[in-house]
Write a protein that holds these residues in place. Structure first.
Motif, short mmCIF file in Angstrom:
data_model
loop_
_atom_site.label_atom_id
_atom_site.label_comp_id
_atom_site.label_asym_id
_atom_site.label_seq_id
_atom_site.Cartn_x
_atom_site.Cartn_y
_atom_site.Cartn_z
N THR A 1 83.85 -13.91 9.59
CA THR A 1 83.07 -13.27 10.64
C THR A 1 82.08 -14.29 11.19
O THR A 1 81.99 -15.41 10.71
CB THR A 1 82.28 -12.06 10.09
N ASP A 2 81.32 -13.86 12.19
CA ASP A 2 80.33 -14.78 12.76
C ASP A 2 79.12 -14.95 11.84
O ASP A 2 78.26 -15.80 12.10
CB ASP A 2 79.88 -14.31 14.14
N GLN A 3 79.05 -14.16 10.77
CA GLN A 3 77.94 -14.26 9.83
C GLN A 3 78.33 -14.92 8.50
O GLN A 3 77.45 -15.20 7.69
CB GLN A 3 77.36 -12.88 9.55
N GLY A 4 79.62 -15.13 8.29
CA GLY A 4 80.03 -15.74 7.03
C GLY A 4 81.48 -15.45 6.70
O GLY A 4 82.27 -15.04 7.56
N VAL A 5 81.83 -15.67 5.43
CA VAL A 5 83.21 -15.48 5.00
C VAL A 5 83.27 -14.62 3.74
O VAL A 5 82.42 -14.74 2.84
CB VAL A 5 83.92 -16.84 4.73
N GLN A 6 84.24 -13.72 3.72
CA GLN A 6 84.51 -12.90 2.55
C GLN A 6 85.58 -13.61 1.73
O GLN A 6 86.68 -13.87 2.21
CB GLN A 6 85.01 -11.52 2.97
N LEU A 7 85.26 -13.95 0.48
CA LEU A 7 86.22 -14.63 -0.37
C LEU A 7 87.12 -13.61 -1.06
O LEU A 7 86.77 -12.43 -1.18
CB LEU A 7 85.50 -15.49 -1.41
N ASP A 8 88.28 -14.08 -1.52
CA ASP A 8 89.22 -13.15 -2.15
C ASP A 8 88.79 -12.72 -3.55
O ASP A 8 89.42 -11.86 -4.15
CB ASP A 8 90.63 -13.73 -2.17
N ASP A 9 87.70 -13.32 -4.07
CA ASP A 9 87.18 -12.87 -5.36
C ASP A 9 86.07 -11.83 -5.19
O ASP A 9 85.41 -11.43 -6.16
CB ASP A 9 86.68 -14.04 -6.19
#
Length: 452
Positions: free
Chosen positions: A248-256
């Protein structure tokens, strides 16, 4: 009687070497035409040094007309190939169309960014395949450190000081290793100039993610271990077996399950063959055009392919294809040049492509590197000397300028300023031509690459 025309499409490692070999062998007995979107050969292995301020961009761009005598350069991006009519259709830099007829065709179109079906990545990540992307990243990193230094919002400051690199192959490892050094220097300089608290500067944070269980998974365990150790010493948070689930424009969601606040996502997952070859209607293997050991396309004696776009049988490993590396592309270009000349009755018999790897080098910045020339494992200063020596030997030009920049970088601080030459949307991740910056609303924008 008119001279036969040879059209070489692409001027990367394979195409440049093919055109150079043909020029040396034919010496005017055939017309050699090189179709390429830019007027330079890009020495891609040093691109991370452009993004981190060590080298100026022109240092790793070598003039095609200056290094390829008796070769006619046509500026344009190949759009399609008509095998029956023996024509290549292309779009020139100003949006006009053109076509080239050929008697022999060499397809050396290379590769483009490899995309994965991860939500938000194509909108918020930036690739790393061309000068525009490197210039943008250099400005972007500098801007994030500057903005982090001026905001009173601690959460925003930390997000701007956080940099996420996805892909721990050659490019990702070098970007993270050199980037960490670059941001450390930027942060210290800004802290020294503006902070009056006397407290130490907060170190920028770098994350390096990969689904593999180690960095440089394609290389020897010892090279991987050396790179991993240097990265961790630089403060890089190496996360094996981890990737991005959403951006997203605010960051990243990791798969963990972790969400990382960041404004920087660098996509170094790898490359895939230029989609042009898949559109030919010929046999492909993993998107690469199938060729025989002589780099000839079966059923089309007038068509040859080499480099990342070609599935070349690896005669040193029966049943496998050669890896998509610059080392193979360069040597395949030389063999293609010889075989195309031979197909015209010049220069002897065709020969198959066979090459044993001579080793690999990974530049980790400063005096650090990992290298195994001829199978001899090196690290530290020795590896650094071998790595830079290898790059100077492999470059077809600009060696003195590159060496001079390295010397200046060793004794002088880097110039950390934003030039604003390439804006955020100028080189989208899904572009088939990362060497060309996109102008919004322009008809000359590179065609979007197709997903496999």
């Amino acid at each position: 009687m008119s001279r036969p025309r040879i059209v070489v499409v692409g001027a990367g490692f394979a195409g440049h070497q093919a055109a150079r070999t043909l020029s040396q062998r034919l010496r005017g007995r055939a017309e050699i035409v090189l179709l390429n979107p830019t007027d330079y050969f890009l020495y891609l292995p040093l691109l991370p040094q452009v993004a981190t301020g060590i080298l100026e961009p022109r240092r790793i761009t070598v003039s095609l007309t200056g290094t390829l005598p008796r070769v006619r350069l046509v500026l344009g991006e190949a759009e399609s190939v008509d095998l029956a009519a023996r024509k290549v259709r292309y779009t020139d830099p100003e949006g006009g169309g053109g076509e080239l007829t050929y008697d022999r065709l060499v397809l050396a179109v290379g590769s483009v960014n490899k995309l994965l079906p991860v939500p938000g990545v194509s909108q918020h990540a930036h690739g790393f395949r061309g000068i525009p992307e490197a210039l943008y990243l250099r400005d972007h990193i500098t801007r994030q450190i500057e903005l982090a230094d001026t905001t009173d919002d601690r959460v925003e400051a930390e997000a701007r000081r956080t940099f996420v690199v996805v892909g721990a192959g050659y490019t990702g490892v070098e970007v993270a290793a050199l980037g960490a050094m670059f941001t450390d220097a930027l942060a210290k300089e800004h802290h020294r100039r503006h902070d009056t608290s006397g407290l130490p500067s907060r170190r920028p944070r770098w994350l390096l993610l990969d689904l593999a269980d180690r960095v440089l998974p394609e290389l020897d365990q010892r090279l991987s271990g050396t790179a991993d150790r240097v990265l961790r010493e630089r403060g890089v948070d190496v996360r094996p077996e981890t990737s991005v689930k959403e951006a997203t424009d605010q960051g990243v969601q990791l798969d963990d399950g972790e969400f990382v606040d960041t404004r920087t996502l660098v996509w170094c997952v790898g490359v895939r063959p230029d989609p042009l070859v898949s559109d030919l209607g010929l046999d492909v293997e993993g998107g690469r055009l199938v060729v025989d050991p002589q780099l000839n396309v079966p059923g089309h004696p007038e068509v040859f392919a080499c480099g990342d776009a070609a599935a070349v049988p690896d005669l040193t490993r029966p049943g496998k294809f050669t890896p998509m590396t610059a080392q193979h592309a360069h040597r395949q270009g030389k063999v293609v040049g010889h075989n195309v000349a031979a197909s015209l009755g010049i220069g002897g018999e065709r020969r198959p492509y066979r090459h044993n790897d001579l080793g690999f080098v990974v530049d980790l910045g400063g005096l650090k590197a990992a290298a195994n020339p001829l199978g001899i494992h090196l690290s530290g200063v020795a590896a650094g000397a071998v790595t830079r020596g290898y790059h100077l030997a492999a470059m077809p030009g600009n060696r003195i300028r590159v060496a001079a920049d390295w010397l200046l970088d060793a004794i002088l601080p880097r110039q950390a300023v934003q030039l604003g030459l390439v804006r955020s949307g100028a080189v989208p991740l899904d572009s088939s031509a990362p060497e060309l910056a996109r102008s919004p609303g322009s008809s000359t924008s590179p065609r979007p690459s197709k997903e496999e």
